[in-house]
Design a protein around this motif. Structure first.
Motif, short mmCIF file in Angstrom:
data_model
loop_
_atom_site.label_atom_id
_atom_site.label_comp_id
_atom_site.label_asym_id
_atom_site.label_seq_id
_atom_site.Cartn_x
_atom_site.Cartn_y
_atom_site.Cartn_z
N MET A 8 0.80 -1.34 0.01
CA MET A 8 -0.34 -0.06 -0.58
C MET A 8 0.66 1.20 -0.20
N GLU A 9 0.71 2.15 -1.29
CA GLU A 9 1.77 2.70 -1.51
C GLU A 9 1.46 4.52 -0.29
N ARG A 10 1.67 4.96 0.67
CA ARG A 10 1.96 6.23 1.01
C ARG A 10 2.49 6.86 0.44
N GLY A 11 1.81 8.69 1.62
CA GLY A 11 2.75 9.80 1.06
C GLY A 11 3.57 10.54 2.21
N SER A 12 4.21 10.79 2.37
CA SER A 12 4.73 11.10 3.37
C SER A 12 5.00 13.16 3.89
N PRO A 13 5.10 13.11 4.95
CA PRO A 13 5.69 14.48 5.13
C PRO A 13 6.46 14.68 4.74
N GLU A 14 7.59 13.97 4.83
CA GLU A 14 8.87 14.51 4.18
C GLU A 14 8.84 15.00 2.71
N SER A 15 8.37 14.50 2.17
CA SER A 15 8.10 15.10 0.33
C SER A 15 8.11 16.67 0.04
N PHE A 16 7.46 17.25 1.51
CA PHE A 16 7.01 19.06 0.78
C PHE A 16 8.16 19.54 1.78
N THR A 17 9.14 19.21 0.27
CA THR A 17 11.09 20.25 0.83
C THR A 17 10.76 21.53 0.21
N ARG A 18 10.14 21.25 -1.20
CA ARG A 18 10.91 22.88 -1.93
C ARG A 18 9.83 23.83 -2.08
N MET A 19 10.18 25.24 -2.40
CA MET A 19 8.97 26.10 -2.79
C MET A 19 8.52 26.52 -4.41
N GLU A 63 -10.11 0.22 1.19
CA GLU A 63 -10.12 -0.30 0.11
C GLU A 63 -10.92 0.54 -0.91
N SER A 64 -11.37 1.31 -0.26
CA SER A 64 -12.22 2.94 -1.12
C SER A 64 -11.77 3.16 -2.44
N ILE A 65 -9.87 3.04 -2.62
CA ILE A 65 -9.14 3.59 -3.38
C ILE A 65 -8.11 1.81 -3.10
N ALA A 66 -7.73 2.42 -4.88
CA ALA A 66 -6.68 0.73 -4.85
C ALA A 66 -4.73 1.86 -4.38
N ASP A 67 -4.45 3.61 -4.52
CA ASP A 67 -3.81 3.90 -4.76
C ASP A 67 -4.10 5.42 -3.89
N ARG A 68 -3.40 6.28 -4.10
CA ARG A 68 -4.14 8.01 -3.35
C ARG A 68 -3.68 8.76 -4.49
N GLY A 69 -3.59 7.73 -5.78
CA GLY A 69 -3.87 8.49 -7.39
C GLY A 69 -5.68 7.91 -7.57
N GLU A 70 -6.15 7.95 -7.09
CA GLU A 70 -7.66 8.04 -6.99
C GLU A 70 -8.42 8.41 -5.91
#
Length: 360
Positions: free
Chosen positions: A1-12, A216-223
């Motif tokens: 299950m692919e998840r995002g991360s708060p560490e992704s937010f690094t550049r403005m 399982e409401s979505i298959a990945d966060r892109g949905e």
């Protein structure tokens, strides 16, 4: 299950532009072509890893490389467009763009065979089976996860402005819907679309995203296909509301506006400005006005106390943010009006020709 991360937010302030376009034949009519363009031939180097298809075999998607500065956005967009058009022509196709292709009839077009889309068709059924839509998505980098969620909350009021200006899909399944952006209404039939609700902070959004995946409401966060969302993988705020556009100048107007809005809202967040907890129902009303009336829309004001004409809003936004692109878009004939005029005055051949992707 692919998840995002708060560490992704690094550049403005970085940018990324995603365009969904139509594969058409030599007469500009929709035709299946993504197998040939995505899987059966080698695309130009610049499109490596940046070319994919959507649900139907006549809808293709491109992504620009990461754009470090706004002044590099136009060159990046045109380079990708030129490569796509050349790639298509070498394989016997052309490329068009709009929110919906006016001659596309979903019952007569092929769905993609990619397992992800086959799963969606099985799970969602009719709303996805007819989803011939194509949009423009703009990513703007944000350097803090809570800031990104705050900005996305605030952007909810602004996305109907963009939709009203971008309205470019009066025809669906071969008939005139009476709407300026039928794409937006067709797309809203899918789950997890339209105007998102308010999230208190990144933790609240992350909890929502996790629960949608775990149940399982979505298959990945892109949905999570909302009009605006924090993209927890790219570290951006993604604005997904405009219809597709053939004219790069119109695309660049929305890129300019999106970047300026995110930068201005970031400053408000850093200054401790109190955000707006607007009810989704009132924001939905603004979106409906944009869908129905396009350039002629009058929207509920940000303080929710009155209404304001789109033209006055555009003037105010251009002055406030020091931009001019959306002003030119407003003053020009809207995409929806142009489609109707061409079909009535010159016929469907001229209409199809007008939608071909421009590269300069």
């Amino acid at each position: 299950m692919e998840r995002g991360s708060p560490e992704s937010f690094t550049r403005m302030g970085t940018l990324g532009i995603e365009e969904e376009c139509f594969v058409v034949d030599e007469r500009g009519r929709p035709t299946s072509g993504t197998d040939e363009l995505v899987y059966e031939s080698d695309p130009p180097e610049i499109l490596e890893g940046r070319l994919d298809h959507e649900l139907f075999k006549f809808v293709i998607e491109t992504q620009t490389p990461l754009i470090e500065r706004p002044d590099g956005a136009r060159e990046a967009l045109l380079s990708i467009r030129e490569a796509l058009v050349d790639h298509a022509e070498r394989n016997g196709f052309r490329i068009a763009a709009a929110g919906l292709h006016p001659l596309a009839k979903w019952r007569e077009l092929e769905h993609a065979e990619k397992p992800r889309y086959r799963s969606q068709l099985d799970r969602i059924q009719y709303p996805q089976h007819r989803n011939t839509t194509a949009g423009l998505h703009v990513h703007v980098g944000v350097d803090d996860a809570d800031k990104a969620v705050w900005i996305a909350n605030e952007l909810r009021w602004y996305v109907p402005i963009m939709l009203a200006l971008a309205a470019n899909s009066p025809y669906w399944n071969g008939f005139d819907t009476g709407l300026e952006s039928a794409r937006a209404k067709i797309f809203e039939a899918l789950p997890n679309t339209g105007m998102p609700t308010y999230f208190e902070d990144y933790e609240a959004f992350d909890t929502f995203e996790r629960r949608m995946l775990e149940t399982e409401s979505i298959a990945d966060r892109g949905e999570l296909w909302y009009d605006v969302r924090p993209h927890t993988g790219h570290g951006t705020v993604e604005i997904r509301t405009p219809d597709g556009q053939a004219d790069p100048d119109v695309v660049m107007a929305f890129v300019e506006y999106s970047h300026a809005l995110v930068e201005a809202l970031a400053e408000e967040y850093e200054d401790g400005t109190t955000g707006h907890e607007h009810r989704r129902e009132l924001l939905d009303e603004n979106k409906w006005r944009a869908i129905r009336h396009g350039h002629e829309a009058s929207l509920i004001a940000r303080d929710l106390e009155d209404t304001i004409d789109l033209g006055d809003l555009v003037d105010r936004e251009c002055e406030r943010l020091g931009i001019d692109g959306i002003g030119r878009v407003y003053e020009a004939e809207s995409g929806a009006s142009r489609q109707r005029r061409l079909r009535e005055e010159e016929g469907v051949d001229a209409l199809c020709e007008s939608l071909l992707l421009q590269t300069s």
